[in-house]
Write an enzyme that holds these catalytic residues in place. Structure first.
Site, PDB file in Angstrom:
ATOM      1  N   HIS A  10       0.854  -1.197   0.000  1.00 38.88           N
ATOM      2  CA  HIS A  10       0.000   0.000   0.000  1.00 38.88           C
ATOM      3  C   HIS A  10       0.884   1.239   0.000  1.00 38.88           C
ATOM      4  CE1 HIS A  10      -3.774   2.263   0.652  1.00 38.88           C
ATOM      5  NE2 HIS A  10      -2.979   3.119   1.275  1.00 38.88           N
ATOM      6  N   CYS A  11       1.003   1.821  -1.173  1.00 38.27           N
ATOM      7  CA  CYS A  11       1.732   3.081  -1.283  1.00 38.27           C
ATOM      8  C   CYS A  11       1.140   3.843  -2.458  1.00 38.27           C
ATOM      9  CB  CYS A  11       3.227   2.831  -1.462  1.00 38.27           C
ATOM     10  SG  CYS A  11       3.624   1.680  -2.783  1.00 38.27           S
ATOM     11  N   HIS A  12       1.500   5.094  -2.541  1.00 35.25           N
ATOM     12  CA  HIS A  12       0.945   5.961  -3.584  1.00 35.25           C
ATOM     13  C   HIS A  12       2.085   6.687  -4.290  1.00 35.25           C
ATOM     14  CE1 HIS A  12      -2.900   5.595  -1.382  1.00 35.25           C
ATOM     15  NE2 HIS A  12      -2.245   5.950  -0.297  1.00 35.25           N
ATOM     16  N   TYR A  32      -7.498  17.408  -1.408  1.00 36.71           N
ATOM     17  CA  TYR A  32      -6.242  17.912  -0.827  1.00 36.71           C
ATOM     18  C   TYR A  32      -5.207  17.983  -1.936  1.00 36.71           C
ATOM     19  CZ  TYR A  32      -4.674  13.048  -1.040  1.00 36.71           C
ATOM     20  OH  TYR A  32      -4.321  11.783  -1.478  1.00 36.71           O
ATOM     21  N   ARG A  48     -14.574  12.558   3.394  1.00 35.68           N
ATOM     22  CA  ARG A  48     -13.694  13.733   3.323  1.00 35.68           C
ATOM     23  C   ARG A  48     -12.735  13.636   2.140  1.00 35.68           C
ATOM     24  NH1 ARG A  48      -8.769  12.023   5.066  1.00 35.68           N
ATOM     25  NH2 ARG A  48      -8.922  10.088   6.210  1.00 35.68           N
ATOM     26  N   TYR A 104     -12.073   1.508   0.813  1.00 35.97           N
ATOM     27  CA  TYR A 104     -11.614   2.379   1.897  1.00 35.97           C
ATOM     28  C   TYR A 104     -12.839   3.031   2.530  1.00 35.97           C
ATOM     29  CZ  TYR A 104      -8.471   5.640   4.354  1.00 35.97           C
ATOM     30  OH  TYR A 104      -7.772   6.332   5.317  1.00 35.97           O
ATOM     31  N   HIS A 123      -6.640  -0.483   5.722  1.00 37.38           N
ATOM     32  CA  HIS A 123      -6.401  -0.033   7.097  1.00 37.38           C
ATOM     33  C   HIS A 123      -7.405  -0.595   8.110  1.00 37.38           C
ATOM     34  CE1 HIS A 123      -4.198   2.372   4.404  1.00 37.38           C
ATOM     35  NE2 HIS A 123      -4.897   3.477   4.443  1.00 37.38           N
ATOM     36  N   ASP A 151       2.199   3.007   3.142  1.00 36.38           N
ATOM     37  CA  ASP A 151       1.336   4.164   2.866  1.00 36.38           C
ATOM     38  C   ASP A 151       2.142   5.405   2.477  1.00 36.38           C
ATOM     39  OD1 ASP A 151      -1.149   5.342   2.417  1.00 36.38           O
ATOM     40  OD2 ASP A 151      -1.180   6.264   4.385  1.00 36.38           O
ATOM     41  N   ASN A 183      -2.162  13.464   3.691  1.00 36.84           N
ATOM     42  CA  ASN A 183      -3.002  14.048   4.746  1.00 36.84           C
ATOM     43  C   ASN A 183      -2.507  13.811   6.149  1.00 36.84           C
ATOM     44  OD1 ASN A 183      -5.141  15.222   3.269  1.00 36.84           O
ATOM     45  ND2 ASN A 183      -5.858  13.161   2.782  1.00 36.84           N
TER      46      ASN A 183
HETATM   47  C1  0GY Z   1      -4.366   6.429   2.554  1.00 39.13           C
HETATM   48  C2  0GY Z   1      -5.228   7.347   3.247  1.00 39.13           C
HETATM   49  C3  0GY Z   1      -5.729   8.536   2.909  1.00 39.13           C
HETATM   50  C4  0GY Z   1      -5.791   9.096   1.615  1.00 39.13           C
HETATM   51  C5  0GY Z   1      -5.933   8.406   0.490  1.00 39.13           C
HETATM   52  O1  0GY Z   1      -6.455   8.247  -1.739  1.00 39.13           O
HETATM   53  C6  0GY Z   1      -6.231   8.999  -0.822  1.00 39.13           C
HETATM   54  O2  0GY Z   1      -6.265  10.224  -0.938  1.00 39.13           O
HETATM   55  O3  0GY Z   1      -5.843   7.108   0.479  1.00 39.13           O
HETATM   56  C7  0GY Z   1      -6.338   9.286   3.999  1.00 39.13           C
HETATM   57  O4  0GY Z   1      -6.369  10.530   3.933  1.00 39.13           O
HETATM   58  O5  0GY Z   1      -6.806   8.663   4.968  1.00 39.13           O
HETATM   59  O6  0GY Z   1      -4.647   5.257   2.491  1.00 39.13           O
HETATM   60  O7  0GY Z   1      -3.337   6.795   2.041  1.00 39.13           O
END
Ligand code: 0GY
Length: 289
Positions: A27-29, A45, A126, A153, A177, A245, A250
């Protein structure tokens, strides 16, 4: 545009916990970099840039072999940055995209060829505007022939209402999560027990035992959140995934050191067998079969 949350840790430590060979950060972005990959106009955001080179450098520094990159809401349904990263990874990254029901068969095929293996349904109000359930069901149906799964999620308060919908999804479901439990209530609270019951009832449901840094009220080393991740891992060792993550969208309270996050893994998966399942076998089964 300026970032409205903390930047990722500039210099994470080398983990004391040596990751097993083949470990996956599941899980990473990646964010941008913009303007090459602009953020979505409807985003809630605006992150800092965190591109594929930085992610791959972190992967190597921490000792992971592979990544699963999850489409973040700040990129909306524009998955180009993610697909670009998967293609550049030489097979070492898989992707989870965000799509509409209007996606073409050809687009799905191209994403699959790039390494996409699932879609994300985001119910966190949110972060994303609500999508009608019928649309999600249509998407779930469209992706079936690719063998993709669905990452969901949501926040703990929404679980009860979501359960009938989750039961209707025909695919494997991966919950981000642990469904974001309120850790101040403790593992034995009926809300978290309800989540464990759901996993016991539905063998298609997996969970990421991630984001203790988001769930904690006490801060590092997350003593209040670790028992939740350990409980899920002990109960369902074949259906858990772990990830950093990074780059931690955020995060406002503190920015975790990703090396220190890795060092928490042996408190979640307390034997070598469990660690191998969590980090190697389970993600390989779901993403590299
Ligand atoms: C996460 C959590 C968040 C954000 C996102 O896609 C997203 O913007 O996943 C969060 O703000 O809880 O998993 O990275």
């Amino acid at each position: 545009m300026d970032a409205d949350w903390l930047e990722f840790h500039p210099n994470p430590k080398t983990p004391d916990f040596p990751l097993p060979e083949g470990a996956v950060d599941a899980h990473c972005h990646i964010f941008g970099p913009s303007p090459e990959f602009p953020f979505a106009p409807e985003r809630k955001y605006t992150p800092c840039n965190a591109g594929k080179e930085q992610l791959f450098a972190l992967r190597d520094h921490l000792g992971f072999t592979r990544n699963v990159i999850v489409q973040a809401t700040c990129h909306g349904r524009d998955n180009r940055a993610l697909v670009d990263a998967c293609l550049a990874s030489e097979g070492r990254a898989r992707g989870i995209v965000s799509i509409g029901a209007d996606v073409s068969g050809r687009e799905l095929e191209e994403m699959h060829a790039a390494g996409v293996r699932g879609v994300r349904f985001n119910f966190v109000k949110r972060l994303a505007d609500a999508t009608p359930r019928e649309v999600f069901l249509e998407i779930a149906d469209r992706i079936r022939k690719f063998g993709w799964h669905i990452v969901v999620y949501f926040e703990a308060a929404d679980l009860e209402e979501l359960i009938p919908f989750l039961r209707r999804l025909p695919n494997i479901i991966v919950v981000d999560h642990m469904g974001r439990p309120d850790v101040s209530k403790g593992v034995d609270h009926p809300d978290f027990q309800r989540f464990l019951e759901l996993m016991a009832e539905e063998s298609r449901i997996w969970s990421k035992v991630t984001c203790l840094e988001r769930l904690t009220n006490t801060g590092p080393p997350y003593d209040d959140a670790v028992p939740f991740a350990k409980a899920v891992t002990d109960a369902f060792p074949d259906r858990v995934l772990w990830g950093t993550d990074w780059p931690h969208p955020n995060m406002k309270s503190h920015m975790p050191d990703d090396g220190a996050l890795v060092d928490i893994i042996p408190r979640i998966a307390v034997t070598e067998t469990l660690q191998h399942r969590l980090l190697v076998r389970n993600p390989a089964e779901l993403y590299w079969h």
